[in-house]
Each structure stands twice: as C-alpha cells, then as structure tokens.
Design a protein around this motif. Structure first.
Motif, PDB file in Angstrom:
ATOM      1  N   GLU A 345     -54.519  41.891  23.213  1.00  0.00           N
ATOM      2  CA  GLU A 345     -53.864  40.747  24.243  1.00  0.00           C
ATOM      3  C   GLU A 345     -54.901  40.063  24.665  1.00  0.00           C
ATOM      4  O   GLU A 345     -56.271  40.735  24.494  1.00  0.00           O
ATOM      5  CB  GLU A 345     -52.958  41.592  25.233  1.00  0.00           C
ATOM      6  N   THR A 346     -54.742  39.058  25.134  1.00  0.00           N
ATOM      7  CA  THR A 346     -55.868  38.361  25.923  1.00  0.00           C
ATOM      8  C   THR A 346     -56.481  39.013  26.899  1.00  0.00           C
ATOM      9  O   THR A 346     -55.720  39.656  27.945  1.00  0.00           O
ATOM     10  CB  THR A 346     -55.379  37.068  26.358  1.00  0.00           C
ATOM     11  N   THR A 347     -57.810  38.985  27.086  1.00  0.00           N
ATOM     12  CA  THR A 347     -58.490  39.796  28.002  1.00  0.00           C
ATOM     13  C   THR A 347     -58.462  39.285  29.384  1.00  0.00           C
ATOM     14  O   THR A 347     -57.979  38.191  29.517  1.00  0.00           O
ATOM     15  CB  THR A 347     -60.176  40.001  27.492  1.00  0.00           C
ATOM     16  N   PHE A 348     -59.302  40.025  30.365  1.00  0.00           N
ATOM     17  CA  PHE A 348     -59.103  39.720  31.607  1.00  0.00           C
ATOM     18  C   PHE A 348     -59.614  38.330  32.230  1.00  0.00           C
ATOM     19  O   PHE A 348     -59.174  37.730  32.823  1.00  0.00           O
ATOM     20  CB  PHE A 348     -59.732  40.885  32.439  1.00  0.00           C
ATOM     21  N   GLY A 349     -60.746  38.023  31.548  1.00  0.00           N
ATOM     22  CA  GLY A 349     -61.374  36.576  32.029  1.00  0.00           C
ATOM     23  C   GLY A 349     -62.265  36.685  33.018  1.00  0.00           C
ATOM     24  O   GLY A 349     -62.269  35.936  34.059  1.00  0.00           O
ATOM     25  N   THR A 350     -63.162  37.460  32.772  1.00  0.00           N
ATOM     26  CA  THR A 350     -64.204  37.622  33.928  1.00  0.00           C
ATOM     27  C   THR A 350     -65.458  36.264  33.764  1.00  0.00           C
ATOM     28  O   THR A 350     -65.280  35.623  34.403  1.00  0.00           O
ATOM     29  CB  THR A 350     -65.053  39.122  34.083  1.00  0.00           C
ATOM     30  N   GLY A 351     -66.201  36.672  32.816  1.00  0.00           N
ATOM     31  CA  GLY A 351     -67.232  35.496  32.256  1.00  0.00           C
ATOM     32  C   GLY A 351     -68.385  35.184  33.320  1.00  0.00           C
ATOM     33  O   GLY A 351     -69.032  34.122  33.214  1.00  0.00           O
ATOM     34  N   THR A 352     -68.786  36.211  34.365  1.00  0.00           N
ATOM     35  CA  THR A 352     -69.886  35.992  34.780  1.00  0.00           C
ATOM     36  C   THR A 352     -70.910  37.134  34.835  1.00  0.00           C
ATOM     37  O   THR A 352     -70.373  38.333  34.572  1.00  0.00           O
ATOM     38  CB  THR A 352     -69.537  35.587  36.513  1.00  0.00           C
ATOM     39  N   ILE A 380     -65.505  31.604  29.300  1.00  0.00           N
ATOM     40  CA  ILE A 380     -64.141  32.938  29.467  1.00  0.00           C
ATOM     41  C   ILE A 380     -63.778  33.061  30.861  1.00  0.00           C
ATOM     42  O   ILE A 380     -62.630  33.607  31.228  1.00  0.00           O
ATOM     43  CB  ILE A 380     -64.960  34.094  28.854  1.00  0.00           C
ATOM     44  N   TRP A 381     -64.496  32.367  31.909  1.00  0.00           N
ATOM     45  CA  TRP A 381     -64.211  32.727  33.026  1.00  0.00           C
ATOM     46  C   TRP A 381     -62.624  32.135  33.461  1.00  0.00           C
ATOM     47  O   TRP A 381     -62.361  31.202  33.146  1.00  0.00           O
ATOM     48  CB  TRP A 381     -65.051  32.101  34.113  1.00  0.00           C
ATOM     49  N   LYS A 382     -61.782  33.040  33.956  1.00  0.00           N
ATOM     50  CA  LYS A 382     -60.426  32.898  34.268  1.00  0.00           C
ATOM     51  C   LYS A 382     -59.544  32.289  32.904  1.00  0.00           C
ATOM     52  O   LYS A 382     -58.400  32.191  33.132  1.00  0.00           O
ATOM     53  CB  LYS A 382     -60.322  31.823  35.234  1.00  0.00           C
ATOM     54  N   GLU A 383     -60.076  32.625  31.660  1.00  0.00           N
ATOM     55  CA  GLU A 383     -59.431  32.299  30.436  1.00  0.00           C
ATOM     56  C   GLU A 383     -59.196  33.480  29.860  1.00  0.00           C
ATOM     57  O   GLU A 383     -58.393  33.580  29.287  1.00  0.00           O
ATOM     58  CB  GLU A 383     -60.333  31.250  29.560  1.00  0.00           C
ATOM     59  N   GLY A 384     -60.302  34.297  29.421  1.00  0.00           N
ATOM     60  CA  GLY A 384     -60.134  35.582  28.850  1.00  0.00           C
ATOM     61  C   GLY A 384     -60.539  35.178  27.148  1.00  0.00           C
ATOM     62  O   GLY A 384     -60.490  33.900  26.714  1.00  0.00           O
ATOM     63  N   VAL A 385     -60.579  36.400  26.651  1.00  0.00           N
ATOM     64  CA  VAL A 385     -60.863  35.877  24.968  1.00  0.00           C
ATOM     65  C   VAL A 385     -59.617  36.297  24.194  1.00  0.00           C
ATOM     66  O   VAL A 385     -58.729  37.409  24.505  1.00  0.00           O
ATOM     67  CB  VAL A 385     -61.784  37.156  24.468  1.00  0.00           C
ATOM     68  N   GLU A 386     -58.888  35.550  23.672  1.00  0.00           N
ATOM     69  CA  GLU A 386     -57.815  35.636  23.027  1.00  0.00           C
ATOM     70  C   GLU A 386     -57.704  36.406  21.490  1.00  0.00           C
ATOM     71  O   GLU A 386     -58.754  36.187  20.834  1.00  0.00           O
ATOM     72  CB  GLU A 386     -57.206  33.997  22.601  1.00  0.00           C
ATOM     73  N   PRO A 387     -56.996  37.184  21.159  1.00  0.00           N
ATOM     74  CA  PRO A 387     -56.769  38.178  19.996  1.00  0.00           C
ATOM     75  C   PRO A 387     -56.666  36.985  18.848  1.00  0.00           C
ATOM     76  O   PRO A 387     -55.755  36.289  18.977  1.00  0.00           O
ATOM     77  CB  PRO A 387     -55.858  39.114  20.107  1.00  0.00           C
TER      78      PRO A 387
END
Length: 435
Positions: A345-352, A380-387
């Motif tokens: 699943e798409t990850t949380f999206g921290t990015g900082t 990635i911030w607020k977006e996440g990494v898509e599988p």
C-alpha cells in the motif's frame, strides 16, 4: 541494550547533515507500534537552538499576533471558573505543541513534554517500559497484531486479534492511537487491567498485565519456500545496518536466493542506518535520497562500500500505510535504482529529515529541518511512496511476521490471510530449484 553511534561513526556511515550529532528519518509517535517501542530517533546535542542561534525577544513579542496569545493566557487566568485547576506548564506546552502542529508536518515534527522526551530517548535505544504489543488501528478499534516474545502481554495470555476495549476502565472507543499509547506506557511494575474483546469469546474478558522494560529486536527473519527469506526491519535504530548485514550473510550461507524485505509498519530511524541498509542492496555511489535544505539545491545522499551482502540476488519490498520516513526512503531508493519492486500500500508520506532540540526544562522540539526527495526527485511529503503492485489487506487480516513462525512451507504460506506477503512471494523470479 544497543549503543549509540559516536560522531566519528556517523561520519563513516554517511551522516548527511553537518553540525548534527544524529539526524534521522522517523515518526516520533508511531501510529501502529504504540506499545511495541517501534521508534528510532536521533539527538541534537546543544543548547536547543541550531548553530547556537539566539533569537531576539522581538521575534515573538514584536509579532502583531502575539497579543492574541498573551490575551488568551490572561483570559484563562481571569475567567476560568476553577483557577486552582489551571496548570501554567500545561498551557505553555500546549501552546508549543500547537505551534508545531500548525506547520502541518503531521505525524512527524512534534513537541515532546519532559515525560514524552524520556520515552523518546528510551525508544531510541531500543527499549521502553510497556507491555509488549503492537496495535493495528485500521478497523477503528485498537486490535493487537502481535505480542512480543517474552513480553508481559504474551505471558498474560493476550493474543493477536484481541481488541483492547478499555485500559483501567477507560474506554478506547474513538480514542486516538496516541491516547492509547499514553495509557499503556508508563512506570515499570505498575499493573494495568485491560478489557479485551476476543472473537472466540462472547463476553469481554479482563486481563491484568504489569509494565516492565522491554528490549526490542528490530531485525528478524525466517524461511519461506523456494530458498526465500522474509526479513523484517521494525525500525532503523543504532546498529540495525550491521544486524541486517549479518542476517543477509547468514541466509546466503544457508542457501537463500530470494528475499522479501518487509518494511510494513516501520516508522523510520537514523539516517546512517538507512544508508547502511541501502548499501547492502546497491553498489557504492547509488543515490539513496536527495536532501533539500532551506534555500538550497537538493544534495544526493549515496550508498557506501562495495561489499553489500545482497547486491546480486532477487529482492522485493513490502510496504504499507504504516511505512514512514526512513522506510519510505529505503523503499523509494530500491525502486528508483531498479533494484526492487514494491508490493503493498502507499506509504505514510512523511518526507522530512528531523532534528531534535532538547530544551532546558527537559522537553524537546522535534522539527523537520529539510525535505527528502526520492532519487528521481519526487517529493514524498504528504504524498507517500506508491507500490508497483497495490495489494490491500482485508480489515480483519494481520501481516504475517517472522516472529509468528520461524519457517513456512508452501501450504502454510498459501493459507495465510496476508495477501501482501503472498503477492511479494509471487513477484520474485523463480529459482532454478523451483522452476
């Protein structure tokens, strides 16, 4: 107990942020590991301000809107009907927390009061005082996904699938995960009474369990069919890169040819550990992530060393919405460098990238001081990494972990409700023995 890296070791490990003892990529309050100690953090050692900065008094008091804060303080003290109940320290901490929350770095930057800062430091060293459970809150209720080996929870008879309906008669219905965390973590030796709803029992049951110090093993692995290994990293604490290297070397020596790297529920951790783990799977000089500090061009952070333990064998990575920060960095790096396919699943999206600034009263400010971008330059911030392969667990299904069973045969693997693990297994190329 795991030791902290020295400054010299940080430099050798590829620490990217000058002037910081330990930068890290982690979620201060893990959403799915509230009582499992699934945290790994770095510490800024100094006077609480970056680079020894001293802010002029007018930077806050000279702000036109400061009057609103001051008037709110005065109104509380003048008008609240129970003046004895006013806690000035709580008001200050609440205001500080509100300022951090207003930045919008949800689930990442945070203000920690002194008690939380102590827990934060304990978790950084791979230990905490609690009962030893991991909790899955996807269903809207806190359901136990795992009890840790040797933990008070396991000894008391708590089981995966149990719902924690109340703690010491305090209902957990509609309670934020952080609130449940506060109820469960605490002083060693204290006894909690948990009200448990168990699918196989018609009525709620009460179980007493005592808190104690628990050390967390952040790296575990097991055998799957066809010379395949599932390796789970719970967080990037000090020493994790070496533990991963040792596990991979041992698996190879025993004939492993395929690997499922399980980063589900991993909240992140120390930057050098993330880089060290990435270096086990990619040649030296590969970009792990790009760091973008204020008003600067993104700078690549690269793998180190030419002797990674798994440079040439098959690899698939498992991620989910609980994979955050350092886990997202690693997953994106392996994907963007063509090293692995991502499943889940798409990850949380921290990015900082976070730094911790201890304050004189024992509190700490955990603040994002740079954005990290994927090797391809994506935010990635607020977006996440898509599988690459989107696979979602059923609401009542739990991830299958190495701690559950040291080895699975094909029939056992196919019988799991963990469709993500099954898909990751299918995504791996066939070995000579299985083709």
């Amino acid at each position: 107990m795991k030791r902290l890296l020295t400054d010299a070791e940080d430099a050798r490990a590829g620490e990217p942020v000058a002037g910081r003892s330990l930068a890290y990529l982690a979620r201060p309050l893990a959403m799915t590991g509230i009582a499992a100690g699934a945290f790994a953090f770095g510490v800024f050692v100094g006077n609480g301000l970056p680079g020894g900065m001293v802010f002029a008094e007018s930077s806050l008091t000279g702000n036109a809107t400061f009057a609103t804060l001051e008037e709110t303080w005065e109104l509380i003290h003048a008008e609240w009907p129970d003046p004895q109940a006013i806690d000035d320290e709580a008001l200050i901490y609440g205001a500080a927390s509100g300022m951090i929350d207003a930045i919008g770095d949800e689930g990442h930057s945070a203000f920690l009061d002194p008690e939380m800062a102590i827990e934060f430091a304990q978790a950084r060293q791979g230990e905490f005082v609690g009962i030893g459970v991991e909790v899955d809150a996807r269903c809207g209720v806190p359901m136990i996904s795992r009890t840790m080996p040797g933990s008070p929870a396991r000894e008391a008879g708590l089981l995966p699938g149990d719902v924690i309906a109340a703690v010491d008669e305090v209902s957990t219905r509609r309670m934020a995960v952080d609130g449940l965390r506060d109820l469960i973590l605490g002083s060693e030796g204290d006894t909690l009474t948990l009200t448990i709803e168990r699918p196989t029992v018609s009525e709620p049951i009460e179980i007493e369990v005592a808190r104690r110090t628990i050390e967390v093993d952040p790296v575990t692995w097991r055998w799957l069919p066809d010379q395949t290994v599932q390796l789970r990293i719970e967080g990037f604490e000090p020493g994790v890169a070496q533990e991963v290297r040792n596990a991979l070397a041992s698996a190879r020596l025993q004939g492993a040819q395929r690997l499922i790297l399980d980063l589900r529920g991993n909240p992140g951790g120390l930057v050098p550990e993330v880089i060290g783990v990435a270096s086990q799977f990619m040649d030296e000089g590969k970009t792990v992530f790009l760091e973008q500090q204020r008003d600067q061009e993104p700078q690549p952070m690269k793998t180190v060393g030419r002797d990674g333990a798994w440079l040439d064998l098959a690899l698939v990575v498992l991620i989910d919405e609980g994979s955050a920060s350092g886990a997202e960095v690693l997953a994106a790096a392996l994907r963007d460098n063509g090293r692995a396919e991502l499943v889940g699943e798409t990850t949380f999206g921290t990015g900082t990238v976070l730094s911790t600034y201890p304050q004189e009263d024992g509190s700490s400010v955990v603040l994002g001081t740079a954005f990290w971008l994927t090797p391809r330059g994506d935010h990635i911030w607020k977006e996440g990494v898509e599988p690459d392969r989107v696979i979602t667990l059923e609401r009542d299904a739990l991830p299958s972990q190495p701690e559950d069973d040291p080895e699975l045969n094909r029939i056992e693997l196919d019988a799991l409700s963990d469709v993500q693990l099954q898909e990751a297994f299918s995504a791996l190329p066939a070995t000579a023995a299985s083709s």
